[in-house]
Design a protein around this motif. Structure first.
Motif, mmCIF file in Angstrom:
data_model
loop_
_atom_site.group_PDB
_atom_site.id
_atom_site.type_symbol
_atom_site.label_atom_id
_atom_site.label_comp_id
_atom_site.label_asym_id
_atom_site.label_seq_id
_atom_site.Cartn_x
_atom_site.Cartn_y
_atom_site.Cartn_z
ATOM 1 N N THR A 5 0.838 -1.184 0.000
ATOM 2 C CA THR A 5 0.000 0.000 0.000
ATOM 3 C C THR A 5 0.876 1.237 0.000
ATOM 4 O OG1 THR A 5 -1.688 -1.185 1.260
ATOM 5 C CG2 THR A 5 -1.840 1.223 1.210
ATOM 6 N N PRO A 6 0.707 2.147 -0.930
ATOM 7 C CA PRO A 6 1.530 3.363 -0.945
ATOM 8 C C PRO A 6 1.350 4.155 0.345
ATOM 9 C CG PRO A 6 0.281 3.131 -2.984
ATOM 10 C CD PRO A 6 -0.251 2.115 -2.041
ATOM 11 N N LEU A 7 2.461 4.718 0.832
ATOM 12 C CA LEU A 7 2.398 5.521 2.031
ATOM 13 C C LEU A 7 1.742 6.855 1.737
ATOM 14 C CD1 LEU A 7 5.940 4.895 3.549
ATOM 15 C CD2 LEU A 7 3.780 3.861 4.246
ATOM 16 N N GLY A 8 0.972 7.294 2.704
ATOM 17 C CA GLY A 8 0.366 8.603 2.578
ATOM 18 C C GLY A 8 1.377 9.699 2.852
ATOM 19 N N ARG B 197 4.935 9.329 4.949
ATOM 20 C CA ARG B 197 6.197 9.616 4.284
ATOM 21 C C ARG B 197 6.985 10.660 5.061
ATOM 22 N NH1 ARG B 197 3.090 9.438 -0.540
ATOM 23 N NH2 ARG B 197 3.095 11.729 -0.621
ATOM 24 N N GLU B 198 6.287 11.636 5.631
ATOM 25 C CA GLU B 198 6.955 12.654 6.427
ATOM 26 C C GLU B 198 7.573 12.046 7.685
ATOM 27 O OE1 GLU B 198 8.259 16.590 6.859
ATOM 28 O OE2 GLU B 198 7.251 15.559 5.184
ATOM 29 N N ILE B 199 6.868 11.104 8.307
ATOM 30 C CA ILE B 199 7.392 10.432 9.509
ATOM 31 C C ILE B 199 8.638 9.621 9.163
ATOM 32 C CG2 ILE B 199 6.895 8.660 11.228
ATOM 33 C CD1 ILE B 199 4.003 9.595 11.226
ATOM 34 N N VAL B 200 8.589 8.914 8.023
ATOM 35 C CA VAL B 200 9.744 8.125 7.600
ATOM 36 C C VAL B 200 10.943 9.027 7.340
ATOM 37 C CG1 VAL B 200 10.641 6.640 5.769
ATOM 38 C CG2 VAL B 200 8.368 6.223 6.706
ATOM 39 N N ARG B 201 10.720 10.188 6.704
ATOM 40 C CA ARG B 201 11.812 11.119 6.434
ATOM 41 C C ARG B 201 12.448 11.611 7.734
ATOM 42 N NH1 ARG B 201 8.032 13.529 2.674
ATOM 43 N NH2 ARG B 201 8.448 12.829 0.534
ATOM 44 N N TRP B 202 11.598 12.004 8.706
ATOM 45 C CA TRP B 202 12.129 12.488 9.976
ATOM 46 C C TRP B 202 12.879 11.378 10.724
ATOM 47 C CZ3 TRP B 202 13.025 17.178 11.511
ATOM 48 C CH2 TRP B 202 12.278 18.238 10.973
ATOM 49 N N PHE B 203 12.363 10.156 10.664
ATOM 50 C CA PHE B 203 13.032 9.038 11.337
ATOM 51 C C PHE B 203 14.389 8.744 10.704
ATOM 52 C CE2 PHE B 203 13.875 4.467 11.870
ATOM 53 C CZ PHE B 203 13.900 4.399 13.255
#
Length: 208
Positions: free
Chosen positions: A17-20, A24-30
């Motif tokens: 399932t594509p990330l919303g 995606r913002e959470i993944v970038r910050w992590f």
């Protein structure tokens, strides 16, 4: 004009399932946080080994607080200082109020592992580490509880060795450490220098 045919989807192709946008913002910050921690950790390790660097001296407290005790850089692993003494742990048992002869437990360990194709380094170090831990604990001021634990551990190791050798521990055991200086390469072996020295470690009753 030929009509294009859309191939059916591959059943072995990965699906997901594509990330919303928020995920995606959470993944970038992590990912940025992990990269930042990795950069800080690498910098701390670099400063901890660069002892002559002015920045490492300025922030020595912060660097030591970060690297110890989990990330110490002990270069003695690669270039260990050679031992200056041969140390052997000896024990004698008190059976019915009489002491028996001194038994060299270190020599017994050495004989057991000599000639082994794949000797266990952990088994070889058990006795040495038990003695070292006890001596370190006993040398600390106001460390009665730690010394009691290390003494109990050392006694347990000694009792296991005596059982392996078929020796009777009796009602109590006395331990001593025999230290013999190793002459430097090329030095003359003097009997006065290489004469063994003895240090009494303790006298403990054996629990029945």
């Amino acid at each position: 004009m030929a009509e294009s045919v859309i191939p059916p989807p591959d059943p072995l192709a990965p699906r997901g399932t594509p990330l919303g946008a928020s995920r995606r913002e959470i993944v970038r910050w992590f990912a940025a946080f992990v990269a930042f921690v990795g950069l800080i950790h690498s910098s701390m390790l670099l400063l901890s080994v660069a002892t002559d660097f002015p920045l490492s001296k300025t922030y020595a407290k912060q660097v030591n607080g970060w690297t110890r005790p989990l990330f110490p850089q002990d270069w003695s692993i690669f270039a260990p200082e050679p031992s200056k003494f041969n140390q052997h742990l000896e024990v004698r048992a008190n059976v019915d109020g009489k002491f028996g002869p001194w038994i060299d437990l270190t020599a017994h360990d050495n004989a057991a592992y000599r000639g082994e194709l794949l000797p266990s380094i952990e088994d070889q170090l058990v006795l040495r580490r038990a003695v070292s831990h006890y001596r370190t604990s006993a040398a600390r001021p106001n460390a009665r509880q730690a010394t009691a634990r290390s003494a109990r551990y050392l006694l347990n190791v000694v009792l296991v060795r005596l059982e392996d050798m078929g020796e009777e521990p009796g009602q109590a055991v006395q331990l001593r450490l025999k230290s013999t200086r190793i002459p430097a390469p090329g030095a003359r072996s003097d009997a006065a220098v290489t004469r063994p020295q003895y240090q009494t470690l303790g006298y403990w009753k054996v629990r029945s």
